[in-house]
Design an enzyme around this catalytic site. Structure first.
Site, PDB file in Angstrom:
ATOM      1  N   GLY A  40       0.823  -1.288  -0.246  1.00  0.00           N
ATOM      2  CA  GLY A  40      -0.105  -0.015   0.006  1.00  0.00           C
ATOM      3  C   GLY A  40       0.723   0.816   0.083  1.00  0.00           C
ATOM      4  CB  ILE A  42       3.699   6.762   1.667  1.00  0.00           C
ATOM      5  CG1 ILE A  42       5.436   6.590   1.919  1.00  0.00           C
ATOM      6  CG2 ILE A  42       3.562   8.260   2.188  1.00  0.00           C
ATOM      7  CD1 ILE A  42       5.807   6.357   3.509  1.00  0.00           C
ATOM      8  CB  SER A 181       0.542  27.180   2.889  1.00  0.00           C
ATOM      9  OG  SER A 181       0.721  28.517   1.704  1.00  0.00           O
ATOM     10  CD  GLU A 187      -5.145  17.049   3.345  1.00  0.00           C
ATOM     11  OE1 GLU A 187      -5.594  16.847   2.338  1.00  0.00           O
ATOM     12  OE2 GLU A 187      -4.667  16.080   3.911  1.00  0.00           O
ATOM     13  CG  HIS A 444     -33.689  20.984  -5.014  1.00  0.00           C
ATOM     14  ND1 HIS A 444     -33.531  22.263  -5.019  1.00  0.00           N
ATOM     15  CD2 HIS A 444     -35.365  21.365  -4.535  1.00  0.00           C
ATOM     16  CE1 HIS A 444     -33.788  22.331  -4.253  1.00  0.00           C
ATOM     17  NE2 HIS A 444     -34.614  22.335  -3.404  1.00  0.00           N
TER      18      HIS A 444
END
Length: 465
Positions: A40, A42, A181, A187, A444
């Site tokens: 999997g 990093i 940034s 995050e 909607h």
């Protein structure tokens, strides 16, 4: 395994490597994958997945704090940092086991150890002091990347962290400073702020999230400042002075030098490819700025050796790596309708609060490319579902070619936009025009309605604001 021969050997099992292995096997190629740590890579173990688990905890905690706004009550709201991290690790472990299942299902041979190129068509794998050589008609390098570190400000895991340290804190810091940034930095800034930390973000460029559309960056800065995150742009961290349990950060700004003392520092200044100890130089494989150079088919300048994902450079995104893994496998198998990667069709997502997502050209980049554009904007303040959710900050922006109606780019900030962006991704893939999007019927009440409204607004036809 010694002396066994494979059609494809993949080095690295991250989202590029394991997907390449699955696709190669589907195409009838005898496939092996070599991994020195956990399947999997990093992304799954220390990146994309566990960070989203952390951010989900932060989101739930923020909602608990806002209970009264929803007519609810909650007493003694609190958090257990250790349990938050434990949940994150469990999520990662579950998915890593899933990759093991995928390899078995697709009859991919999994070889544990550290791999390097050892001549034409030869991969050498070392484990526990023993080495074996494997024959490979084709090789895909998918070794990923690691955090880039600034000289004199290297991470120690105690006071100065990379993303990996920031995911498993021994205790929640009361204050921290984030250098950089981009998506990773923002995050973590968002995560720690949610749990009450005093957070400062320092960015060397003149705006945060610099790869995003400028309007999105400005809206993000306003939203983060509203949450109490201090943001310093056009600034450079010159040095770090470590104390016993704190760090004093010397920040050069336009106004002079500022000293900021915090509990911890997170360095999020980009990544560099894992190009070392692979035997690349001996094979004559070209490396530039810490990344392997490849052609449009992900092939290096050595025939039969491919490289994908973070190893080959930006955009450093798991889904881009997976796409390249499929592309390399199909190229090896001779699939005739394979197409080179178009980076303008790769979406980007930042899972902060509020979320940010985009695909295609920014307004500025479209104009630089010579397009005469039409731009639409739809604020979430005018969206019924957003109002019901209590999340009305943000907007959706679309950029069209005035001449042809081609959707050149889409940029969003607000609730669940990392899920919404796929609609515009599909639109760009299908070469959809403004007429197609305006004729589409959106459900909607949903957040996605505002994707429609943004398109309508670009052509002077908004219906709900």
């Amino acid at each position: 395994m010694a002396d066994e021969s494979f059609d494809v050997v993949i080095i690295g099992s991250g989202p590029g490597g394991y997907i390449a292995a699955v696709r190669a096997s589907q195409l009838g190629l005898k496939t092996a994958i070599v991994e020195r740590d956990k399947l999997g890579g990093i992304c799954l173990n220390w990146g994309c997945i566990p960070t989203k688990a952390l951010l989900r905890s932060a989101e739930v905690y923020m909602l608990m704090e806002q209970a009264e706004e929803f007519g609810l009550s909650a007493e003694k709201i609190g958090f257990d940092g250790k349990k938050i991290v434990e949940r994150s690790r469990k999520v990662a472990d579950k998915l890593s086991s899933g990759i093991q299942f995928l390899m078995k299902k697709n009859k991919v041979s999994v070889i544990e150890g550290t791999a390097k190129l050892a001549g034409k068509g030869i991969v050498e794998v070392e484990k526990d002091g023993k080495a074996e050589k494997i024959k490979a008609k084709n090789i895909i390098l998918a070794t990923g990347a690691r955090a880039r570190e600034l000289k004199g400000m290297e991470a120690d895991g105690e006071l100065i962290w990379t993303y990996k340290h920031a995911m498993t804190p021994k205790e929640m810091p009361k204050s921290l400073l984030v250098i950089g940034s981009g998506a990773i930095g923002i995050e973590f800034a968002s995560f720690y702020r949610s749990f009450g930390a005093d957070v400062t973000v320092v960015e060397v460029l003149d705006r945060i999230l610099p790869v995003e559309d400028e309007e999105i960056s400005k809206q993000a800065e306003r939203a983060f400042k509203k949450r109490g995150i201090k943001i310093i742009t056009g600034a450079e961290v010159q040095k770090l002075d470590k104390g016993e349990n704190s760090v004093t950060v010397h920040v050069k700004t336009k106004k002079g030098t500022e000293e900021i003392t915090v509990d911890r520092v997170i360095s999020a200044v980009g990544i560099t490819g894992n190009v070392e100890n692979l035997g690349l130089e001996d094979m004559g494989i070209k490396i530039e700025k810490g990344h392997v150079v490849v052609d449009k088919w992900c092939e290096t300048d050595v025939k039969g050796i491919y490289a994908i994902g973070d190893l080959v450079g930006a955009p450093w995104l798991a889904h881009k790596a997976s796409h390249e893994g499929v592309l390399a496998a199909e190229r090896i198998a001779g699939v005739k309708d394979a197409h080179p990667l178009d980076v303008t069709k790769v979406p980007g997502c930042t899972y902060s609060h509020p979320q940010v997502a985009s695909v295609g050209l920014t307004e500025a980049k479209a104009k630089e490319a010579g397009y005469k554009v039409k731009v639409g904007r739809a604020p979430f303040q005018a969206n019924g579902k957003a109002i019901a959710l209590g999340e009305t900050d943000g907007f959706i922006k679309t950029v069209f070619d005035e001449k042809t109606g081609e959707l050149l780019g889409a940029h969003m900030i607000g609730p669940e936009v990392t899920e919404l962006i796929q609609g515009y991704v599909v639109a760009r893939q299908l070469e959809t025009t403004e007429a197609d999007l305006m004729a589409a019927i959106f459900p909607h009440p949903t957040l996605s309605e505002h994707m429609h409204e943004s398109v309508l607004d670009a052509f002077g036809r908004p219906l709900n604001f």
